[in-house]
Design an enzyme around this catalytic site. Structure first.
Site, PDB file in Angstrom:
ATOM      1  CG  ASN A 185     123.861  -5.438  51.340  1.00  0.00           C
ATOM      2  OD1 ASN A 185     124.441  -5.662  50.296  1.00  0.00           O
ATOM      3  ND2 ASN A 185     122.881  -4.544  51.414  1.00  0.00           N
TER       4      ASN A 185
ATOM      5  CG  HIS B   3     119.999  -7.323  43.132  1.00  0.00           C
ATOM      6  ND1 HIS B   3     120.681  -8.052  42.175  1.00  0.00           N
ATOM      7  CD2 HIS B   3     120.856  -6.342  43.533  1.00  0.00           C
ATOM      8  CE1 HIS B   3     121.878  -7.530  41.995  1.00  0.00           C
ATOM      9  NE2 HIS B   3     122.021  -6.500  42.810  1.00  0.00           N
ATOM     10  CD1 TRP B   4     119.596  -6.821  47.812  1.00  0.00           C
ATOM     11  CD2 TRP B   4     117.953  -6.156  49.169  1.00  0.00           C
ATOM     12  NE1 TRP B   4     119.682  -5.455  47.928  1.00  0.00           N
ATOM     13  CE2 TRP B   4     118.691  -5.016  48.750  1.00  0.00           C
ATOM     14  CE3 TRP B   4     116.874  -5.982  50.030  1.00  0.00           C
ATOM     15  CZ2 TRP B   4     118.368  -3.721  49.165  1.00  0.00           C
ATOM     16  CZ3 TRP B   4     116.548  -4.700  50.442  1.00  0.00           C
ATOM     17  CH2 TRP B   4     117.293  -3.582  50.016  1.00  0.00           C
TER      18      TRP B   4
ATOM     19  N   GLY C  67     125.921  -2.006  45.963  1.00  0.00           N
ATOM     20  CA  GLY C  67     126.251  -0.600  45.750  1.00  0.00           C
ATOM     21  C   GLY C  67     125.073   0.341  45.723  1.00  0.00           C
ATOM     22  N   GLY C  68     123.909  -0.080  46.194  1.00  0.00           N
ATOM     23  CA  GLY C  68     122.751   0.802  46.196  1.00  0.00           C
ATOM     24  C   GLY C  68     122.899   1.948  47.182  1.00  0.00           C
TER      25      GLY C  68
ATOM     26  NE  ARG D 156     120.337   1.043  51.597  1.00  0.00           N
ATOM     27  CZ  ARG D 156     120.481  -0.053  50.842  1.00  0.00           C
ATOM     28  NH1 ARG D 156     120.203  -1.245  51.346  1.00  0.00           N
ATOM     29  NH2 ARG D 156     120.926   0.039  49.599  1.00  0.00           N
TER      30      ARG D 156
END
Length: 292
Positions: A53, A269-270, A44-45, A192
């Protein structure tokens, strides 16, 4: 880059579906000839999408599965409504409508990162007869910080971008996502930021955040209902995750009856990007394992 990766592009896999009168979803489809469907749900960034993603994971997974990588409502090229229930409920019900629209029956496996992990869990709780196995990477709503401060560094920076949506604040947020800083390129930041800074995206992000403090906010506290999950669940965490830290996995691991946990060192986190090859093997083996 493999021949398969070269063949599957954004354009060649891009599709739209009108799932409700006022909701159109964008998704990427690959591996159409395969019997088993896997749904990929992004985080959700700011500026996130299924392609941002999972672009590199899609070709690998498409060798074994029918892949649907979905832009969740409010993200990517999907519609961006600002009036909706708690976001996990909103996204899970939209996914159910997408599967119905596409005629995808039976159970689908779900692979979700962060916000997408939360949506995957909500889908499995609300539509248990439609959910197969779950692969969850640092899932939102399911992790409970036992030792790390709350809000976390990542959540604080997410809020900072919401209040002041500048390129500099986005870069600061993205750099918290990963252990390997080389992954955060100028091209990625620009891409982004362009997606995140439109009025529609900013309004959708605000509505998404607000839904976690609305009247039905408890529906986002997935750890409360984690014991109800009957699916096999693979939890994947980066040891250096600064958004949903590793200690957040412990409650989920204890409560989900058929859970297992894999931790990658040198990973934020990825996980699907930082540990690309290992992640793909791990997820594929878990989903193809013939055990019940």
């Amino acid at each position: 880059m493999t021949t398969t990766e070269e063949a599957l592009t954004f354009e060649s896999t891009s599709k739209f579906a009108q799932v409700r009168p006022h909701l159109k979803l964008h998704y990427h489809e690959a591996g159409v000839g395969n019997d088993t469907t896997i749904v990929l749900l992004h985080g959700g960034g700011p500026g996130a999408s299924s392609w941002s993603n999972f672009a590199r994971n899609i070709p690998v997974l498409a060798e074994k599965f029918h892949v649907l990588a979905v832009d969740q409502p409010g993200y990517g090229l999907s519609d961006k409504p600002t009036e909706h229930p708690q976001y996990f409920v909103h996204s899970a019900s939209a996914l159910k409508d997408l599967l119905d629209t596409l005629g995808v029956g039976g159970r689908v496996h779900l692979l979700g990162n962060s916000l997408g992990g939360g949506a995957a869990v909500r889908f499995a709780l609300d539509y248990p007869d439609r959910a197969g196995r779950l692969v969850l990477m640092g899932p939102g709503g399911l992790s409970v910080n036992l030792f790390a401060p709350d809000p976390t560094e990542g959540v604080k920076n997410l809020g900072k971008f919401g209040y002041q949506p500048t390129r500099e604040n986005l870069e600061a947020f993205l750099r918290i996502m990963v252990f390997d800083q080389k992954l955060i390129t100028d091209e990625l930041i620009d891409e982004r930021f362009a997606a995140a800074s439109t009025p529609e995206s900013l309004a959708a992000a605000k509505a998404m955040g607000k839904s976690f403090s609305s009247a039905d906010f408890e529906l986002g506290m997935l750890w409360r209902d984690a014991y109800k999950l009957r699916q096999r669940v693979l939890l994947i965490w980066g040891r250096e995750d600064r958004v949903n830290p590793l200690d957040g996995a412990l409650v989920a691991l204890k409560m989900i009856p058929r859970a297992q946990l894999h931790v990658f060192g040198g990973c934020g986190h990825w996980a699907q990007l930082e540990k690309f090859d290992e992640f793909n093997r791990l997820a594929t083996d878990f989903l193809l394992d013939g055990g019940k």
